[in-house]
Design a protein around this motif. Structure first.
Motif, short mmCIF file in Angstrom:
data_model
loop_
_atom_site.label_atom_id
_atom_site.label_comp_id
_atom_site.label_asym_id
_atom_site.label_seq_id
_atom_site.Cartn_x
_atom_site.Cartn_y
_atom_site.Cartn_z
N ARG A 107 42.61 54.61 39.92
CA ARG A 107 41.42 54.40 40.68
C ARG A 107 40.68 53.18 39.90
O ARG A 107 40.03 52.32 40.47
CB ARG A 107 40.81 55.68 40.69
CG ARG A 107 41.03 56.56 41.96
CD ARG A 107 40.44 57.78 41.69
NE ARG A 107 39.11 57.87 41.54
CZ ARG A 107 38.43 58.75 41.15
NH1 ARG A 107 38.72 60.08 40.78
NH2 ARG A 107 36.88 58.88 41.25
N ALA A 108 40.76 53.40 38.73
CA ALA A 108 40.07 52.18 37.81
C ALA A 108 40.79 51.00 38.11
O ALA A 108 40.10 50.01 38.02
CB ALA A 108 40.03 52.60 36.31
N VAL A 109 42.23 50.72 37.86
CA VAL A 109 42.66 49.62 37.92
C VAL A 109 42.66 48.88 39.50
O VAL A 109 42.66 47.74 39.49
CB VAL A 109 44.23 49.52 37.22
CG1 VAL A 109 44.09 49.99 36.04
CG2 VAL A 109 45.25 50.35 38.11
N SER A 110 42.47 50.02 40.46
CA SER A 110 42.39 49.21 41.60
C SER A 110 41.14 48.41 41.91
O SER A 110 41.11 47.51 42.87
CB SER A 110 42.48 50.44 42.59
OG SER A 110 41.57 51.26 42.49
N LYS A 111 40.02 48.90 41.23
CA LYS A 111 38.65 48.14 41.09
C LYS A 111 39.05 46.58 40.57
O LYS A 111 38.23 45.55 40.92
CB LYS A 111 37.70 48.89 40.33
CG LYS A 111 37.44 50.36 40.93
CD LYS A 111 36.37 50.99 40.13
CE LYS A 111 36.12 52.30 40.38
NZ LYS A 111 35.11 53.10 39.78
N VAL A 112 40.09 46.37 39.75
CA VAL A 112 40.15 45.14 39.19
C VAL A 112 41.16 44.22 40.22
O VAL A 112 40.89 43.46 40.29
CB VAL A 112 40.77 45.33 37.90
CG1 VAL A 112 40.97 44.07 37.09
CG2 VAL A 112 39.81 46.05 36.87
N ARG A 113 42.07 45.01 40.82
CA ARG A 113 43.03 44.23 41.57
C ARG A 113 42.46 43.65 42.66
O ARG A 113 42.64 42.54 42.96
CB ARG A 113 44.37 45.35 41.96
CG ARG A 113 45.32 44.59 42.47
CD ARG A 113 46.30 45.65 43.13
NE ARG A 113 47.43 45.04 43.97
CZ ARG A 113 48.18 45.58 44.37
NH1 ARG A 113 48.11 46.93 44.72
NH2 ARG A 113 49.48 45.01 45.08
N ALA A 114 41.35 44.49 43.41
CA ALA A 114 40.99 43.97 44.67
C ALA A 114 40.18 42.56 44.50
O ALA A 114 40.53 41.60 45.27
CB ALA A 114 40.13 45.00 45.18
N PRO A 115 39.49 42.48 43.59
CA PRO A 115 38.58 41.35 43.47
C PRO A 115 39.73 40.09 42.96
O PRO A 115 39.41 38.69 43.35
CB PRO A 115 37.59 41.47 42.31
CG PRO A 115 37.43 42.78 42.07
CD PRO A 115 38.66 43.42 42.86
N LEU A 116 40.73 40.24 42.20
CA LEU A 116 41.47 39.30 41.94
C LEU A 116 42.52 38.97 42.98
O LEU A 116 43.19 38.03 42.65
CB LEU A 116 42.33 39.70 40.52
CG LEU A 116 41.21 39.86 39.63
CD1 LEU A 116 42.28 40.34 38.01
CD2 LEU A 116 40.74 38.46 39.04
#
Length: 236
Positions: A107-116
């Motif tokens: 859940r944490a890394v998905s927050k980074v993946r979306a904007p990038l």
């Protein structure tokens, strides 16, 4: 790929996050470091997109390093919930409370993946690490343990006993819940509120009893169906 750096002064915590990162196709592990000063130097070299940063560390705390680390995304990790507000005041991506589950990590890394806008990759198998480190009898001592050597894990209040070949045992300051997160599944599976077993060492499963080497362990009702599902799935 999202390039990840992990900074934590406890090797077991590094091992857990490194294992999680290796299992996610769009993440790349750059390095794991126990020294925050060395971590700051590595960040200043660039080529890090996402930093997993422990808060409580000697010499330089995570929050102090956060003010110096420059333009990269940060996920804070700590065993102390009271630091959450301080972290979000520094505009971190997320705050992970130890012990960290794989689901919460995703859940944490998905927050980074979306904007990038990282393109999706097909899932791939990544073998788990061969060994990990557990705390020894002193604050600065850590013991190297091979996953394949662990026959079963037994709960002992806030400690666990790692049962190894030839009657060897390691007692370490971890909860059984932490060991569930640390040990790869399969082959490790929790079969009782007090036991985790390695399926590689199981000889016989008989009702509510499981035979692991020369030891008979109970199978709890909560875990029985999951265990039998794995057994049925493995039959030819």
């Amino acid at each position: 790929m999202i390039r990840c750096l992990v900074i934590d002064d406890e090797p077991p915590a590094l091992a857990i996050l490194a294992n999680y990162i290796r299992q996610v196709p769009f993440l790349e592990l750059v390095a794991t470091l126990t020294d925050p000063v060395a971590g700051l130097a590595r960040l200043q070299q660039g080529h890090v997109d996402l930093l997993f940063l422990d808060i409580q560390m000697p010499r330089l705390t995570g929050l102090q390093l956060l003010r110096l680390c420059g333009p990269c995304k940060v996920v804070l990790t700590t065993a102390y919930a009271e630091y959450a507000l301080d972290g979000f005041e520094h505009d971190v991506v997320d705050y992970l409370l130890k012990p960290i589950s794989f689901e919460r990590f995703l859940r944490a890394v998905s927050k980074v993946r979306a904007p990038l806008s990282i393109p999706a990759s097909p899932p791939s198998f990544v073998p788990p690490p061969v060994y990990f480190f557990v705390k020894g009898e002193t604050k600065t001592k850590y013991l190297r343990v091979k996953y394949s050597d662990i026959i079963y894990v037994e709960s002992l209040h806030n400690y666990v006993i790692l049962h190894l070949p030839a009657g060897q045992r390691i007692i370490t300051y971890h909860t059984l819940k932490e060991m569930v997160e640390l040990l790869p599944r399969p082959p490790f599976l929790r079969v009782h509120k007090s036991y985790i077993v390695s399926l590689d060492h199981v000889r016989i499963l008989d009702g509510n009893t499981i035979h692991v080497h020369d030891k008979e362990l109970p199978v709890g009702e909560t875990y029985r169906e999951q265990l039998y599902q794995l057994v049925r799935a493995s039959r030819p």
